[in-house]
Design a protein around this motif. Sequence first.
Motif, PDB file in Angstrom:
ATOM      1  N   LEU A   1      -2.919   3.298  -4.078  1.00  0.00           N
ATOM      2  CA  LEU A   1      -2.949   4.573  -3.363  1.00  0.00           C
ATOM      3  C   LEU A   1      -2.183   4.471  -2.043  1.00  0.00           C
ATOM      4  CD1 LEU A   1      -4.074   7.448  -3.314  1.00  0.00           C
ATOM      5  CD2 LEU A   1      -6.100   6.550  -2.154  1.00  0.00           C
ATOM      6  N   ILE A   2      -2.397   3.380  -1.330  1.00  0.00           N
ATOM      7  CA  ILE A   2      -1.667   3.176  -0.064  1.00  0.00           C
ATOM      8  C   ILE A   2      -0.176   3.074  -0.330  1.00  0.00           C
ATOM      9  CG2 ILE A   2      -1.262   1.505   1.786  1.00  0.00           C
ATOM     10  CD1 ILE A   2      -4.286   0.962   1.777  1.00  0.00           C
TER      11      ILE A   2
ATOM     12  N   THR B   1       1.112   6.483  -1.089  1.00  0.00           N
ATOM     13  CA  THR B   1       1.187   7.274   0.141  1.00  0.00           C
ATOM     14  C   THR B   1       2.411   6.867   0.965  1.00  0.00           C
ATOM     15  OG1 THR B   1      -1.214   7.448   0.166  1.00  0.00           O
ATOM     16  CG2 THR B   1      -0.073   7.961   2.217  1.00  0.00           C
ATOM     17  N   GLU B   2       2.639   5.557   1.067  1.00  0.00           N
ATOM     18  CA  GLU B   2       3.815   5.083   1.808  1.00  0.00           C
ATOM     19  C   GLU B   2       5.105   5.559   1.155  1.00  0.00           C
ATOM     20  OE1 GLU B   2       3.522   0.850   2.151  1.00  0.00           O
ATOM     21  OE2 GLU B   2       1.809   0.946   3.526  1.00  0.00           O
TER      22      GLU B   2
ATOM     23  N   LEU C   1       5.441   8.230  -0.661  1.00  0.00           N
ATOM     24  CA  LEU C   1       5.528   9.666  -0.393  1.00  0.00           C
ATOM     25  C   LEU C   1       6.007   9.928   1.030  1.00  0.00           C
ATOM     26  CD1 LEU C   1       5.037  12.461  -1.560  1.00  0.00           C
ATOM     27  CD2 LEU C   1       2.684  12.308  -0.762  1.00  0.00           C
ATOM     28  N   ASN C   2       5.476   9.156   1.994  1.00  0.00           N
ATOM     29  CA  ASN C   2       5.922   9.304   3.386  1.00  0.00           C
ATOM     30  C   ASN C   2       7.404   8.967   3.531  1.00  0.00           C
ATOM     31  OD1 ASN C   2       3.424  10.125   4.267  1.00  0.00           O
ATOM     32  ND2 ASN C   2       2.769   8.084   4.893  1.00  0.00           N
TER      33      ASN C   2
END
Length: 160
Positions: A62-63, A66-67, A69-70
């Motif tokens: 998930l992290i 998220t990274e 996606l960022n």
Amino acid sequence: MSTEEFEKLHEMYRSLYDEVKLTPERAQRCQGEERKRIVRDFDERVSEAEEVTHLQSQRALLIQGTESLNNASKSIERSQRIAAETDQIGTDIIEELGEQREQLDRTRDRIINCTSKIRSRKILRAMSRRLVTNKLLLSVIIIMELAILAGVVYLKFFRK
């Protein structure tokens, strides 16, 4: 998952790891029913540890997602900025090309005007040359007529 939850899971994992590490020694010392209970607890602890490990791997995924996606969002923002800058540069170039076209049109008009002036000058020079030539011819003709007239007067009055 928040950082606190992650810390709790990490502590839980540590305690499970420590317990699982000590379980084989305890199981060797015990016998019978207690040994079965220790093995059952060991199996439960192993399944809990596997679950915690699974949760941690999911959290890591998930992290990582998220990274990613960022990073993609930042890349899109950079691309949008570059596109806006490119659009502005294109607009500036179009304006500059318009100004240069106007300059070229004015220059072409001046050249056409100069060309017509040059033609006019050539015509005026040709006319002035003809005028001078005509005056010279007229002067030569007048001088010849005066010479003939002087010759006739001399012959008529002074030659007898």
